[in-house]
Motif scaffolding. Structure first.
Motif, short mmCIF file in Angstrom:
data_model
loop_
_atom_site.label_atom_id
_atom_site.label_comp_id
_atom_site.label_asym_id
_atom_site.label_seq_id
_atom_site.Cartn_x
_atom_site.Cartn_y
_atom_site.Cartn_z
N PHE A 1 -2.87 7.74 -8.19
CA PHE A 1 -3.33 6.88 -7.05
C PHE A 1 -3.44 5.54 -7.05
O PHE A 1 -2.75 4.45 -6.73
CB PHE A 1 -3.88 7.79 -6.06
N GLN A 2 -4.39 5.73 -8.19
CA GLN A 2 -5.01 3.94 -8.17
C GLN A 2 -4.02 3.35 -8.59
O GLN A 2 -3.72 2.30 -9.09
CB GLN A 2 -6.30 4.23 -9.21
N ALA A 3 -3.40 4.19 -10.10
CA ALA A 3 -2.31 3.05 -11.09
C ALA A 3 -1.44 2.85 -9.95
O ALA A 3 -0.98 1.05 -9.80
CB ALA A 3 -2.36 4.07 -11.72
N GLN A 4 -0.09 3.64 -8.79
CA GLN A 4 -0.30 3.04 -7.78
C GLN A 4 -0.15 2.12 -7.04
O GLN A 4 0.23 1.00 -6.79
CB GLN A 4 0.41 4.47 -7.21
N VAL A 5 -1.72 2.06 -6.79
CA VAL A 5 -2.09 1.05 -6.06
C VAL A 5 -2.85 -0.60 -6.78
O VAL A 5 -2.51 -1.56 -5.98
CB VAL A 5 -3.81 0.85 -6.10
N VAL A 6 -2.92 -0.63 -7.60
CA VAL A 6 -2.75 -2.04 -8.75
C VAL A 6 -1.20 -1.98 -9.11
O VAL A 6 -0.97 -3.27 -9.06
CB VAL A 6 -3.92 -1.13 -10.09
N ARG A 7 -0.54 -1.63 -9.20
CA ARG A 7 1.37 -2.14 -9.22
C ARG A 7 1.18 -3.04 -8.39
O ARG A 7 2.29 -3.61 -8.31
CB ARG A 7 1.60 -0.74 -9.26
N ALA A 8 0.84 -1.95 -6.77
CA ALA A 8 1.75 -2.75 -5.31
C ALA A 8 0.56 -4.43 -5.22
O ALA A 8 1.54 -5.34 -5.05
CB ALA A 8 1.22 -1.77 -4.55
N GLN A 9 -0.85 -4.08 -5.67
CA GLN A 9 -1.11 -5.30 -5.36
C GLN A 9 -0.55 -6.44 -6.48
O GLN A 9 -1.16 -7.65 -6.12
CB GLN A 9 -2.44 -4.92 -6.15
N THR A 10 -0.56 -6.35 -8.13
CA THR A 10 0.25 -6.94 -9.37
C THR A 10 0.85 -7.17 -9.55
O THR A 10 1.62 -8.54 -9.92
CB THR A 10 -1.11 -6.89 -10.07
N GLY A 11 1.71 -6.55 -8.60
CA GLY A 11 3.49 -6.44 -9.33
C GLY A 11 3.46 -5.85 -10.51
O GLY A 11 4.57 -6.13 -11.43
N SER A 12 2.29 -5.67 -11.41
CA SER A 12 2.77 -5.42 -12.91
C SER A 12 2.80 -3.34 -12.57
O SER A 12 1.95 -2.88 -12.24
CB SER A 12 1.35 -5.56 -13.83
N THR A 13 3.49 -3.37 -13.56
CA THR A 13 3.75 -1.58 -14.61
C THR A 13 3.22 -1.11 -15.70
O THR A 13 2.85 -0.26 -15.24
CB THR A 13 5.25 -0.98 -13.92
N LEU A 14 3.49 -2.04 -16.23
CA LEU A 14 2.97 -1.81 -17.80
C LEU A 14 1.67 -1.52 -18.11
O LEU A 14 1.05 -0.71 -17.97
CB LEU A 14 3.24 -2.79 -18.68
N ILE A 15 0.62 -2.06 -17.41
CA ILE A 15 -1.23 -2.40 -17.73
C ILE A 15 -1.48 -1.41 -16.70
O ILE A 15 -1.34 -0.19 -17.98
CB ILE A 15 -1.77 -3.55 -17.33
N PRO A 16 -1.04 -0.56 -15.78
CA PRO A 16 -2.11 0.09 -14.51
C PRO A 16 -1.13 2.04 -15.61
O PRO A 16 -1.87 2.48 -16.01
CB PRO A 16 -1.49 -0.30 -13.87
N PHE A 17 0.06 1.83 -15.70
CA PHE A 17 0.63 3.25 -16.48
C PHE A 17 1.21 3.37 -17.80
O PHE A 17 0.19 4.67 -18.07
CB PHE A 17 1.96 3.21 -15.78
N VAL A 18 0.45 2.37 -18.28
CA VAL A 18 0.23 2.61 -19.86
C VAL A 18 -1.82 2.86 -20.25
O VAL A 18 -1.67 3.85 -20.71
CB VAL A 18 0.15 1.09 -20.80
N THR A 19 -2.11 2.22 -19.11
CA THR A 19 -3.41 3.02 -18.83
C THR A 19 -4.21 4.29 -18.96
O THR A 19 -5.07 5.00 -19.58
CB THR A 19 -4.70 1.81 -18.21
N ILE A 20 -3.20 4.32 -17.76
CA ILE A 20 -3.20 5.75 -17.57
C ILE A 20 -2.99 7.09 -18.50
O ILE A 20 -3.11 7.91 -18.61
CB ILE A 20 -2.55 6.48 -15.30
#
Length: 218
Positions: free
Chosen positions: A169-188
């Motif tokens: 859920f938090q990775a989706q929040v980060v993606r929505a706020q930054t427009g970056s998919t790679l960094i949050p989803f690689v992190t999780i």
């Protein structure tokens, strides 16, 4: 950099929720697995029937539907749960249904002469299970229990559907706020893998410890 540090903290906070879900869900799944697995072997037919219904229902329906029922439908029956408790209940009961068959199969795989020996010693059914059968069956259960725990870990991602702030859920929040998919989803991705490695290592260590002195039971 400071901004991404804040986003990483957000994901790590979600990772703590994921860890909670995994630990509590695994504990519930373990209890449910032993209760239903032993009930499947019980000579009392109604108990056997109830265990079978539980196992087949939770194995035969989607975890998504189960989670939605627990969180959205149970309140109509007067049972309201927090998102965390709803996630734990749905995940624990779902994985416990699979674990029940592991328990049943492991107990049935204990050599017949062990049962005969316990009868010859005039042990009660409870004493047979507690002191002889289950200690021999446990090492056979552990590898599959480890797999089930990892499946439960990965299944925690579904709780984002009920707005529980796990790391998905938090990775989706980060993606929505930054427009970056790679960094949050690689992190999780890395965090899920790290959690899975902790479970695998722990189960292997427990398996080695429990099989000491049990020649041939591995």
């Amino acid at each position: 950099m400071a901004e991404w540090s804040g986003y990483l903290t957000l994901i790590l906070q979600g990772a703590l929720v994921t860890a909670q879900l995994t630990l509590l869900g695994s504990a519930l799944a373990l209890v449910a697995a032993f209760a239903a697995g032993l009930a499947r072997l019980a000579p009392f037919a109604p108990l056997n029937w109830l265990a079978t219904v539980y196992i087949e229902f939770f194995r035969g329906t989607s975890i998504f539907v189960q989670l939605f029922w627990v969180y959205f439908v149970l309140p109509f029956a007067g049972v309201s749960l927090s998102p965390l408790m709803a996630g734990v209940l749905a995940l624990g009961l779902n994985v416990g249904a699979y674990g029940a068959e592991v328990v049943r199969g492991a107990i049935l795989s204990v050599p017949k002469d062990q049962y005969e020996a316990t009868i010859a010693l005039n042990l009660t059914r409870l004493q047979r299970m507690r002191h002889v059968i289950i200690p021999q069956a446990l090492p056979l259960m552990l590898p599959t229990f480890g797999n089930n725990a990892i499946e439960l870990l990965k299944g925690t991602a579904v709780v984002s559907l009920i707005s529980l702030s796990d790391m998905t859920f938090q990775a989706q929040v980060v993606r929505a706020q930054t427009g970056s998919t790679l960094i949050p989803f690689v992190t999780i991705l890395i965090l899920y893998f790290a959690f899975a490695m902790v479970i695998t290592t722990g189960v292997k260590a427990l398996e080695r410890r429990m099989t000491r002195g049990l020649d041939g039971v591995r």
